[in-house]
Design a protein around this motif. Structure first.
Motif, PDB file in Angstrom:
ATOM      1  N   PRO A  20       0.804  -1.239   0.000  1.00  0.00           N
ATOM      2  CA  PRO A  20       0.000   0.000   0.000  1.00  0.00           C
ATOM      3  C   PRO A  20       0.827   1.274   0.000  1.00  0.00           C
ATOM      4  O   PRO A  20       0.336   2.305  -0.450  1.00  0.00           O
ATOM      5  N   LYS A  21       2.075   1.206   0.466  1.00  0.00           N
ATOM      6  CA  LYS A  21       2.827   2.470   0.543  1.00  0.00           C
ATOM      7  C   LYS A  21       3.120   3.046  -0.843  1.00  0.00           C
ATOM      8  O   LYS A  21       3.372   4.235  -0.986  1.00  0.00           O
TER       9      LYS A  21
ATOM     10  N   MET B 160       1.091   3.637  -2.970  1.00  0.00           N
ATOM     11  CA  MET B 160       0.017   4.554  -3.327  1.00  0.00           C
ATOM     12  C   MET B 160       0.483   6.006  -3.290  1.00  0.00           C
ATOM     13  O   MET B 160       0.006   6.845  -4.042  1.00  0.00           O
ATOM     14  N   LEU B 161       1.429   6.281  -2.387  1.00  0.00           N
ATOM     15  CA  LEU B 161       1.884   7.666  -2.247  1.00  0.00           C
ATOM     16  C   LEU B 161       2.578   8.164  -3.506  1.00  0.00           C
ATOM     17  O   LEU B 161       2.566   9.357  -3.792  1.00  0.00           O
TER      18      LEU B 161
ATOM     19  N   ALA C  42       0.193   9.747  -5.620  1.00  0.00           N
ATOM     20  CA  ALA C  42      -0.170  11.089  -5.151  1.00  0.00           C
ATOM     21  C   ALA C  42       0.916  12.086  -5.518  1.00  0.00           C
ATOM     22  O   ALA C  42       0.629  13.224  -5.895  1.00  0.00           O
ATOM     23  N   ALA C  43       2.182  11.647  -5.429  1.00  0.00           N
ATOM     24  CA  ALA C  43       3.293  12.570  -5.681  1.00  0.00           C
ATOM     25  C   ALA C  43       3.267  13.077  -7.110  1.00  0.00           C
ATOM     26  O   ALA C  43       3.588  14.238  -7.378  1.00  0.00           O
TER      27      ALA C  43
ATOM     28  N   GLN D 174       0.830  13.801  -8.813  1.00  0.00           N
ATOM     29  CA  GLN D 174      -0.222  14.800  -9.046  1.00  0.00           C
ATOM     30  C   GLN D 174       0.293  16.218  -8.866  1.00  0.00           C
ATOM     31  O   GLN D 174      -0.418  17.187  -9.131  1.00  0.00           O
ATOM     32  N   ILE D 175       1.542  16.353  -8.407  1.00  0.00           N
ATOM     33  CA  ILE D 175       2.124  17.691  -8.303  1.00  0.00           C
ATOM     34  C   ILE D 175       2.164  18.341  -9.685  1.00  0.00           C
ATOM     35  O   ILE D 175       2.049  19.561  -9.823  1.00  0.00           O
TER      36      ILE D 175
ATOM     37  N   PHE E 222      -1.091  20.331 -10.232  1.00  0.00           N
ATOM     38  CA  PHE E 222      -1.242  21.612  -9.554  1.00  0.00           C
ATOM     39  C   PHE E 222      -0.193  22.623 -10.024  1.00  0.00           C
ATOM     40  O   PHE E 222      -0.475  23.825 -10.080  1.00  0.00           O
TER      41      PHE E 222
ATOM     42  N   PHE F 279       9.964  11.689  -5.395  1.00  0.00           N
ATOM     43  CA  PHE F 279       9.296  11.205  -4.190  1.00  0.00           C
ATOM     44  C   PHE F 279       9.705   9.763  -3.885  1.00  0.00           C
ATOM     45  O   PHE F 279       9.855   9.381  -2.725  1.00  0.00           O
TER      46      PHE F 279
ATOM     47  N   SER G 160      -2.591   3.685  -8.804  1.00  0.00           N
ATOM     48  CA  SER G 160      -2.911   4.682  -7.786  1.00  0.00           C
ATOM     49  C   SER G 160      -2.823   6.084  -8.389  1.00  0.00           C
ATOM     50  O   SER G 160      -3.487   7.002  -7.910  1.00  0.00           O
TER      51      SER G 160
ATOM     52  N   ILE H  31      -6.266   6.765  -9.576  1.00  0.00           N
ATOM     53  CA  ILE H  31      -7.113   7.182  -8.462  1.00  0.00           C
ATOM     54  C   ILE H  31      -6.752   8.611  -8.052  1.00  0.00           C
ATOM     55  O   ILE H  31      -7.628   9.465  -7.855  1.00  0.00           O
ATOM     56  N   GLY H  32      -5.426   8.872  -7.964  1.00  0.00           N
ATOM     57  CA  GLY H  32      -4.968  10.191  -7.537  1.00  0.00           C
ATOM     58  C   GLY H  32      -5.431  11.297  -8.469  1.00  0.00           C
ATOM     59  O   GLY H  32      -5.920  12.325  -8.009  1.00  0.00           O
TER      60      GLY H  32
ATOM     61  N   ILE I 261      -9.060  11.972  -8.008  1.00  0.00           N
ATOM     62  CA  ILE I 261      -9.302  12.752  -6.787  1.00  0.00           C
ATOM     63  C   ILE I 261      -8.937  14.209  -7.025  1.00  0.00           C
ATOM     64  O   ILE I 261      -9.680  15.125  -6.654  1.00  0.00           O
ATOM     65  N   ALA I 262      -7.771  14.426  -7.669  1.00  0.00           N
ATOM     66  CA  ALA I 262      -7.338  15.798  -7.956  1.00  0.00           C
ATOM     67  C   ALA I 262      -8.376  16.515  -8.802  1.00  0.00           C
ATOM     68  O   ALA I 262      -8.713  17.679  -8.539  1.00  0.00           O
TER      69      ALA I 262
ATOM     70  N   LEU J 179      -3.551  25.090  -4.895  1.00  0.00           N
ATOM     71  CA  LEU J 179      -2.379  24.224  -5.077  1.00  0.00           C
ATOM     72  C   LEU J 179      -2.058  23.471  -3.797  1.00  0.00           C
ATOM     73  O   LEU J 179      -1.962  22.241  -3.785  1.00  0.00           O
TER      74      LEU J 179
ATOM     75  N   GLY K  46      -5.102  21.363  -2.432  1.00  0.00           N
ATOM     76  CA  GLY K  46      -5.352  20.228  -3.328  1.00  0.00           C
ATOM     77  C   GLY K  46      -4.325  19.136  -3.144  1.00  0.00           C
ATOM     78  O   GLY K  46      -4.670  17.958  -2.989  1.00  0.00           O
ATOM     79  N   LEU K  47      -3.057  19.532  -3.125  1.00  0.00           N
ATOM     80  CA  LEU K  47      -2.003  18.522  -2.954  1.00  0.00           C
ATOM     81  C   LEU K  47      -2.166  17.795  -1.626  1.00  0.00           C
ATOM     82  O   LEU K  47      -2.048  16.575  -1.543  1.00  0.00           O
TER      83      LEU K  47
ATOM     84  N   VAL L 156      -5.039  15.317  -1.889  1.00  0.00           N
ATOM     85  CA  VAL L 156      -4.710  14.121  -2.669  1.00  0.00           C
ATOM     86  C   VAL L 156      -3.820  13.198  -1.849  1.00  0.00           C
ATOM     87  O   VAL L 156      -4.067  11.991  -1.746  1.00  0.00           O
ATOM     88  N   PHE L 157      -2.789  13.804  -1.231  1.00  0.00           N
ATOM     89  CA  PHE L 157      -1.901  12.980  -0.405  1.00  0.00           C
ATOM     90  C   PHE L 157      -2.677  12.348   0.744  1.00  0.00           C
ATOM     91  O   PHE L 157      -2.527  11.156   1.034  1.00  0.00           O
TER      92      PHE L 157
ATOM     93  N   LEU M 251      -4.904   9.392  -0.447  1.00  0.00           N
ATOM     94  CA  LEU M 251      -4.194   8.151  -0.762  1.00  0.00           C
ATOM     95  C   LEU M 251      -3.464   7.604   0.465  1.00  0.00           C
ATOM     96  O   LEU M 251      -3.305   6.395   0.603  1.00  0.00           O
ATOM     97  N   LEU M 252      -3.070   8.501   1.367  1.00  0.00           N
ATOM     98  CA  LEU M 252      -2.420   8.034   2.600  1.00  0.00           C
ATOM     99  C   LEU M 252      -3.430   7.266   3.453  1.00  0.00           C
ATOM    100  O   LEU M 252      -3.118   6.182   3.968  1.00  0.00           O
TER     101      LEU M 252
ATOM    102  N   SER N 255      -3.897   3.937   1.930  1.00  0.00           N
ATOM    103  CA  SER N 255      -2.801   2.985   2.133  1.00  0.00           C
ATOM    104  C   SER N 255      -2.717   2.559   3.598  1.00  0.00           C
ATOM    105  O   SER N 255      -2.467   1.388   3.896  1.00  0.00           O
TER     106      SER N 255
ATOM    107  N   PHE O 132      -5.247  -0.095   4.207  1.00  0.00           N
ATOM    108  CA  PHE O 132      -4.912  -1.443   3.740  1.00  0.00           C
ATOM    109  C   PHE O 132      -3.737  -2.033   4.509  1.00  0.00           C
ATOM    110  O   PHE O 132      -3.548  -3.237   4.513  1.00  0.00           O
ATOM    111  N   LYS O 133      -2.972  -1.166   5.145  1.00  0.00           N
ATOM    112  CA  LYS O 133      -1.880  -1.673   5.971  1.00  0.00           C
ATOM    113  C   LYS O 133      -2.427  -2.205   7.299  1.00  0.00           C
ATOM    114  O   LYS O 133      -2.045  -3.276   7.767  1.00  0.00           O
TER     115      LYS O 133
END
Lengths: 440, 119
Positions: free
Chosen positions: A158-159, A161-162, A165-166, A168-169, A172, A367, A423, A426-427, A430-431, B18, B21-22, B25-26, B29-30, B33, B36-37
């Motif tokens: 699962p980690k 997934m981040l 997300a990264a 998606q920078i 923005f 990231f 992911s 998904i990210g 979401i964005a 900006l 939003g960031l 999103v983080f 997804l955090l 995750s 699920f952990k």
């Protein structure tokens, strides 16, 4: 072949004769009133010849040759290049060939007012384009993607997934860049999502924000940017194999590229079934505006994983997504009608799109390097998979895989790269939801 | 809900979007995750308790039950099965539909049939 020639010649004869006949029938009225003389008849014939000539001239005025502008010709040429790229280099041919054909279809010059063009209300193309303008096609595509995607590598690790997300920078950062270039907020939001590297999401968001209908606070209408944004998103997605590898080589050192990740554990069916339901509830509670996209994505995945609805999943991932892709590709291509498409804004969007792809890829890569600082020994990740955080599924994962193979022929990264890749989908959805809720 | 009245500066609003939003999103997804952990093992544990009525500690229930059985092994086995199943076609008889039928009597070979039924 002979038959075709025959039909063509009959048709062209009919077309040439028609104006002459039409003129004759008009003149019959005159004949009744005026006295009949031989002289008159001669004159009549001359007029009808003239009429035929006029008819041909009028016909010529209706043809593409008379109406073609330089823009049309450039766009048709671009369409041919798209088709060529798709066939010759195999860059996302399922997208580039329909779009390329659409670009040609949309740029055949015509006389306005006959319900031909895609922007004329009532034309067939306009009805097909409705699905783009109202954002109907993207969720259907997401349904198919959901029914195709195996989330197990993500559930196992699962980690990762981040990383999605990264990346998606890029969204923005591009959003901010567009603001600096003078686009207003909704337009900038729609342009930013190109950095999400997700065609359907980009179309969805631009159809909501930059659709040429919404009215801003200061009374002006937003520009219609669906065409340029969709074309930029899809063409850069197709160019992922060109854009990403140099960045990977630039940012990731040779030793890091050789890191082998331990194989993901086997994931039980129960976990796979729980995933779409939980992910649907969690993500849409956080960002309800992305419900059409994420709802359909996870619904499609549930169809796949439930084990009871294989028929539905099968249709969603084959027939349905194919049909929608065909319609979407052709209409998005056709929406690039030269007089609307070739503007300064489109060029700016293309430039911003390229930059956003670069930023998104760099964001993911950096990231991943950052995450490696906190991970020990066996758990270290190969930073290359960060590049797969841009969501171009599954192309960027494939690029990561081949790039990994180049530095170590026994290092198979595909499975690991799929995790940030999905992911990323998904990210970016979401964005898109966040941007929509801020600006919609 | 409060509405912030007309922010004239687009750029500053852009920065707000900006950053928030960031973060969102983080955050999203955090949470996913983290769930699920840590959340998933608990759910599976509860499910086991409900279905089997056996008390077990959370630490005893491992999501990764079979550490040895990795995706690679699964891939190798499934590739082997796939190859094996594909191979089977080679040993099949090519003749699927045509069968030789022998009958003691047939109008095609009968003289009496031929004399009574003229074509």
């Amino acid at each position: 072949m002979k038959k075709v020639l025959l039909i063509f010649s009959v048709l062209s004869l009919l077309i040439f004769i028609r104006p002459a006949l039409g003129l004759n029938s008009n003149n019959n009225n005159d004949n009744i009133t005026s006295s009949v003389s031989v002289d008159q008849v001669n004159q009549e014939e001359e007029i009808s010849y003239n009429g035929a000539f006029e008819g041909i001239k009028q016909f010529y005025n209706y043809t593409g040759f008379a109406n073609a502008t330089l823009g049309n010709i450039i766009m048709i040429f671009i369409g041919i290049i798209f088709i060529y790229l798709g066939i010759k280099f195999d860059y996302e041919p399922l997208l580039l060939i329909p779009i390329g054909a659409g670009v040609i279809i949309g740029n055949i010059p015509f006389v306005a007012g006959n319900q031909t063009g895609i922007y004329e209300t009532g034309s067939v193309l306009n009805y097909l384009y409705f699905g783009v303008v109202k954002g109907i096609y993207p969720p259907l595509i997401f349904l198919g993607i959901g029914a195709m995607t195996d989330f197990s590598s993500l559930i196992a690790n699962p980690k990762l997934m981040l990383l999605g997300a990264a990346a998606q920078i890029g969204v923005f950062a591009t959003f901010l860049g567009a603001l600096y270039l003078g686009f207003n907020l909704p337009e900038a939001g729609a342009i930013g999502i190109i950095g999400g590297a997700d065609g359907p999401t980009a179309i969805f968001l631009s159809s909501k924000l930059a659709n040429g209908v919404n009215i801003l606070a200061d009374g002006t209408t937003v520009k219609n940017l669906i065409g340029p944004i969709a074309i930029a998103a899809y063409s850069y997605m197709a160019l992922v194999p060109v854009i990403q590898p140099p960045l990977m080589r630039f940012l990731i050192s040779k030793e890091d590229r050789k890191i082998k990740m331990k194989p993901p554990r086997a994931v039980s069916q129960k976990e796979k079934m729980i995933f779409p339901i939980v992910a649907l509830i969690l993500t849409t509670f956080i960002s309800p505006s992305s419900l059409p996209l994420l709802g359909m994505l996870f619904f499609g995945n549930l169809l796949k994983e439930s084990g009871r609805t294989e028929r539905l999943a099968d249709t969603a991932r084959t027939k349905l997504i194919d049909i929608v892709t065909i319609l979407l590709g052709v209409t998005v291509g056709a929406s690039t009608q030269a007089d609307i498409f070739i503007t300064k804004d489109s060029m700016l969007i293309f430039a911003l799109g390229a930059i956003s792809f670069v930023i998104a890829t760099c964001g993911g890569l950096l990231f991943a390097k950052l995450m490696n600082l906190f991970l020990k020994g066996d758990n270290k990740i190969n930073p290359l998979i960060g590049a797969a955080g841009v969501s171009a599924v599954p192309d960027s994962a494939r690029v990561v895989h081949t790039e990994g193979l180049k530095s170590d022929p026994s290092n198979y990264l595909l499975m690991h790269a799929m995790a940030p890749n999905v992911s990323g989908v998904i990210g970016s959805a979401i964005a898109a939801g966040i941007i929509l809720s801020f600006l919609g | 809900m409060t509405h912030i009245p007309l922010i004239t500066d687009q750029i500053s609003e852009g920065y707000v979007i900006l950053i928030s939003g960031l973060l969102i999103v983080f955050g999203a997804l955090l949470t996913l995750s983290l769930f699920f952990k840590f959340g998933l093992p608990i759910i599976l544990y509860i499910y086991k308790v409900i279905t089997k009525r056996k008390d077990k500690k959370i630490s005893e229930i491992k999501v990764d039950a079979d550490e040895e059985f990795t995706g690679e092994i699964a891939g190798a086995i499934s590739a082997a099965i796939h190859l094996y199943l594909n191979e089977q076609h080679d040993h099949e008889s090519a003749i699927l539909t045509i069968k030789q039928v022998k009958k003691p009597y047939s109008p095609w070979s009968s003289k009496i049939y031929g004399t009574q039924h003229r074509l």
